[in-house]
Design a protein around this motif. Structure first.
Motif, PDB file in Angstrom:
ATOM      1  N   THR A 191       0.826  -1.211   0.000  1.00 31.43           N
ATOM      2  CA  THR A 191       0.000   0.000   0.000  1.00 31.43           C
ATOM      3  C   THR A 191       0.857   1.257   0.000  1.00 31.43           C
ATOM      4  OG1 THR A 191      -0.173  -0.007   2.430  1.00 31.43           O
ATOM      5  CG2 THR A 191      -1.888  -1.155   1.188  1.00 31.43           C
ATOM      6  N   ASN A 192       0.580   2.122  -0.976  1.00 37.76           N
ATOM      7  CA  ASN A 192       1.322   3.376  -1.113  1.00 37.76           C
ATOM      8  C   ASN A 192       0.424   4.372  -1.846  1.00 37.76           C
ATOM      9  OD1 ASN A 192       3.917   4.782  -0.769  1.00 37.76           O
ATOM     10  ND2 ASN A 192       4.000   4.776  -3.000  1.00 37.76           N
ATOM     11  N   PHE A 193      -0.789   4.536  -1.355  1.00 44.14           N
ATOM     12  CA  PHE A 193      -1.799   5.286  -2.098  1.00 44.14           C
ATOM     13  C   PHE A 193      -2.690   6.069  -1.152  1.00 44.14           C
ATOM     14  CE2 PHE A 193      -3.840   1.409  -0.776  1.00 44.14           C
ATOM     15  CZ  PHE A 193      -5.127   1.803  -0.462  1.00 44.14           C
ATOM     16  N   GLY A 194      -3.500   6.955  -1.714  1.00 46.55           N
ATOM     17  CA  GLY A 194      -4.576   7.601  -0.982  1.00 46.55           C
ATOM     18  C   GLY A 194      -4.184   8.850  -0.226  1.00 46.55           C
ATOM     19  N   ARG A 195      -5.110   9.772  -0.134  1.00 48.41           N
ATOM     20  CA  ARG A 195      -4.950  10.994   0.649  1.00 48.41           C
ATOM     21  C   ARG A 195      -5.690  10.851   1.971  1.00 48.41           C
ATOM     22  NH1 ARG A 195      -6.129  14.712  -4.711  1.00 48.41           N
ATOM     23  NH2 ARG A 195      -4.184  14.153  -5.783  1.00 48.41           N
ATOM     24  N   LYS A 196      -5.229  11.569   2.973  1.00 49.42           N
ATOM     25  CA  LYS A 196      -5.745  11.349   4.329  1.00 49.42           C
ATOM     26  C   LYS A 196      -7.240  11.600   4.443  1.00 49.42           C
ATOM     27  CE  LYS A 196      -4.383  15.942   6.021  1.00 49.42           C
ATOM     28  NZ  LYS A 196      -3.585  16.656   7.043  1.00 49.42           N
ATOM     29  N   GLU A 197      -7.782  12.511   3.604  1.00 51.72           N
ATOM     30  CA  GLU A 197      -9.205  12.818   3.703  1.00 51.72           C
ATOM     31  C   GLU A 197     -10.091  11.755   3.043  1.00 51.72           C
ATOM     32  OE1 GLU A 197      -7.574  15.112   0.079  1.00 51.72           O
ATOM     33  OE2 GLU A 197      -6.927  14.616   2.129  1.00 51.72           O
ATOM     34  N   GLU A 198      -9.482  10.787   2.379  1.00 48.94           N
ATOM     35  CA  GLU A 198     -10.265   9.778   1.659  1.00 48.94           C
ATOM     36  C   GLU A 198     -10.613   8.552   2.486  1.00 48.94           C
ATOM     37  OE1 GLU A 198      -8.175  10.603  -2.716  1.00 48.94           O
ATOM     38  OE2 GLU A 198      -7.811   8.742  -1.628  1.00 48.94           O
ATOM     39  N   ILE A 199      -9.834   8.232   3.490  1.00 47.17           N
ATOM     40  CA  ILE A 199      -9.976   6.940   4.158  1.00 47.17           C
ATOM     41  C   ILE A 199     -11.341   6.777   4.801  1.00 47.17           C
ATOM     42  CG2 ILE A 199      -8.950   7.706   6.321  1.00 47.17           C
ATOM     43  CD1 ILE A 199      -7.603   4.855   6.366  1.00 47.17           C
ATOM     44  N   ALA A 200     -11.874   5.567   4.697  1.00 48.03           N
ATOM     45  CA  ALA A 200     -13.231   5.296   5.165  1.00 48.03           C
ATOM     46  C   ALA A 200     -13.328   5.208   6.688  1.00 48.03           C
ATOM     47  CB  ALA A 200     -13.747   3.997   4.543  1.00 48.03           C
ATOM     48  N   ILE A 201     -12.216   4.932   7.370  1.00 44.94           N
ATOM     49  CA  ILE A 201     -12.219   4.857   8.831  1.00 44.94           C
ATOM     50  C   ILE A 201     -11.947   6.248   9.380  1.00 44.94           C
ATOM     51  CG2 ILE A 201     -11.067   3.912  10.861  1.00 44.94           C
ATOM     52  CD1 ILE A 201     -10.440   1.445   9.295  1.00 44.94           C
ATOM     53  N   ALA A 202     -12.819   6.744  10.236  1.00 44.71           N
ATOM     54  CA  ALA A 202     -12.677   8.099  10.766  1.00 44.71           C
ATOM     55  C   ALA A 202     -11.912   8.105  12.082  1.00 44.71           C
ATOM     56  CB  ALA A 202     -14.064   8.720  10.969  1.00 44.71           C
ATOM     57  N   ASN A 203     -11.360   9.272  12.418  1.00 41.91           N
ATOM     58  CA  ASN A 203     -10.782   9.562  13.739  1.00 41.91           C
ATOM     59  C   ASN A 203      -9.609   8.658  14.114  1.00 41.91           C
ATOM     60  OD1 ASN A 203     -12.818  11.531  14.159  1.00 41.91           O
ATOM     61  ND2 ASN A 203     -14.221   9.918  14.812  1.00 41.91           N
ATOM     62  N   TRP A 204      -8.750   8.362  13.149  1.00 40.97           N
ATOM     63  CA  TRP A 204      -7.592   7.553  13.511  1.00 40.97           C
ATOM     64  C   TRP A 204      -6.305   8.074  12.894  1.00 40.97           C
ATOM     65  CZ3 TRP A 204      -4.559   4.511  10.195  1.00 40.97           C
ATOM     66  CH2 TRP A 204      -4.950   4.539   8.866  1.00 40.97           C
ATOM     67  N   LEU A 205      -6.402   9.197  12.167  1.00 42.28           N
ATOM     68  CA  LEU A 205      -5.190   9.758  11.575  1.00 42.28           C
ATOM     69  C   LEU A 205      -4.506  10.712  12.550  1.00 42.28           C
ATOM     70  CD1 LEU A 205      -6.408  10.610   7.967  1.00 42.28           C
ATOM     71  CD2 LEU A 205      -4.974   8.705   8.669  1.00 42.28           C
ATOM     72  N   PRO A 206      -3.196  10.641  12.689  1.00 40.07           N
ATOM     73  CA  PRO A 206      -2.484  11.612  13.517  1.00 40.07           C
ATOM     74  C   PRO A 206      -2.534  12.984  12.866  1.00 40.07           C
ATOM     75  CG  PRO A 206      -0.931  10.243  12.308  1.00 40.07           C
ATOM     76  CD  PRO A 206      -2.293   9.670  12.060  1.00 40.07           C
ATOM     77  N   GLU A 207      -2.246  14.024  13.653  1.00 43.21           N
ATOM     78  CA  GLU A 207      -2.308  15.389  13.130  1.00 43.21           C
ATOM     79  C   GLU A 207      -1.208  15.654  12.113  1.00 43.21           C
ATOM     80  OE1 GLU A 207      -2.279  18.169  16.289  1.00 43.21           O
ATOM     81  OE2 GLU A 207      -4.150  17.445  17.192  1.00 43.21           O
ATOM     82  N   ASN A 208      -0.030  15.132  12.350  1.00 38.78           N
ATOM     83  CA  ASN A 208       1.119  15.446  11.507  1.00 38.78           C
ATOM     84  C   ASN A 208       1.258  14.436  10.376  1.00 38.78           C
ATOM     85  OD1 ASN A 208       1.849  17.622  13.186  1.00 38.78           O
ATOM     86  ND2 ASN A 208       2.858  16.196  14.592  1.00 38.78           N
TER      87      ASN A 208
END
Length: 328
Positions: A191-208
């Motif tokens: 996996t080496n794809f996708g932008r952070k706003e696209e992921i289907a799972i919410a509230n798990w991305l770090p701020e940085n």
């Protein structure tokens, strides 16, 4: 639908996976953060006993080797090798070296060899121009393959980023039952794809999360022990795209999204006296096929998430750091 015992592509009997991971800080500006992953379709001689295979190119912004012959002849005769974009040639060379040593007839008294290599661009973290991966690393990945393999930021996945956080290698499997029989389908993804706003799972991305970077890629490998031919395997490969889409990706212009599927149910000998091949295949209209479609969709979706779950925060060139996703 039930998962396999290992919940990985290795639940398909005979399939093994090997990694070589390269991780070295060269100086303040450059780092080697890359590797090689080998997926072995069975434990025998891959050239002499080929497996039925097919590919599906969802978006063709990729630099693979070997796909044309896969689609033309419908067989796989080498391991499936994964690495970074600039190391395709080195990995092809190493795999060829290994297989030529195992098969003295190749290129002499019999035909040439088709080695399959897939890639993703890891240049955000890896000093890819150094081309640190060599042929010997491909050989090592093949020789160390096992059913008990690591996931996350390992092998070809060492420098990969997915949905703005650390990605890499992920795998999952599902079991399809019919009467007293059962079939397994497993997926392995790089996996080496996708932008952070696209992921289907919410509230798990770090701020940085990383600054905007070029569109990435994904390689998906599907294995099954169901008796399917190349045409049917291409149908399975297409369903993997649905599992990928479930995770949220929009499949961007510059993303190389390539799917390879193979079956271990039977092998096709390189040479035989009879001009005929007799095969026992599943019917397309049987309910088992619908179950296999579902198993591929589910295992691909989970494999993407497994690549994120197992990954670790990783530092690379230019002082860049890509964080692991926030899992509760």
């Amino acid at each position: 639908m039930h998962k396999g015992k290992c919940n990985s592509i290795a639940d398909v009997a005979g399939v093994t996976v090997g990694h070589v991971t390269l991780d070295e800080k060269i100086n303040e500006e450059e780092s080697v953060c890359t590797g090689v992953t080998a997926i072995l379709p069975h434990g025998g001689n891959w050239f002499e006993q080929k497996t039925p295979a097919a590919s599906f190119v969802l978006n063709g912004f990729g630099k693979t080797a070997g796909l044309v012959q896969i689609d033309e002849l419908g067989v796989l005769e080498s391991p499936i090798m994964l690495t970074n974009t600039f190391s395709v040639a080195a990995v092809l060379q190493g795999t060829m070296d290994y297989m030529l040593a195992e098969n003295p007839a190749i290129g002499d008294s019999t035909s040439s060899l088709n080695v399959l290599v897939g890639e993703c661009n890891d240049s955000y973290l890896n000093s890819m121009r150094r081309m640190a991966v060599g042929p010997a690393h491909a050989v090592q990945a093949i020789r160390t393959a096992s059913a008990d393999f690591a996931q996350g930021a390992v092998g070809a996945g060492k420098g990969m980023i997915c949905y703005g956080v650390k990605g890499g290698i992920g795998s999952s499997s599902r079991i399809v039952k019919y009467g007293n029989e059962q079939f397994t389908a497993g997926a392995l993804v790089l996996t080496n794809f996708g932008r952070k706003e696209e992921i289907a799972i919410a509230n798990w991305l770090p701020e940085n999360t990383p600054e905007q970077r070029p569109d990435g890629s994904v390689i998906i490998v599907i294995a099954t022990d169901a008796p399917l031919d190349s045409r049917q395997l291409k149908r399975l490969a297409k369903r993997a795209a649905i599992g990928l889409g479930r995770t949220g990706t929009h499949v961007h212009n510059g993303s190389g999204d390539i799917i390879i599927a193979f079956s271990t149910a039977y092998t096709i000998p390189h040479q035989q006296q009879s001009p005929y091949t007799d095969l026992r295949l599943l019917r397309d209209d049987h309910e088992v096929m619908a179950g296999l479609f579902q198993s591929v969709i589910e295992s691909t979706e989970e494999a993407v998430y497994q690549s994120l779950f197992h990954a670790e925060t990783t530092s690379g060139r230019m002082g860049r750091v890509v964080e692991k996703g926030l899992f509760e």
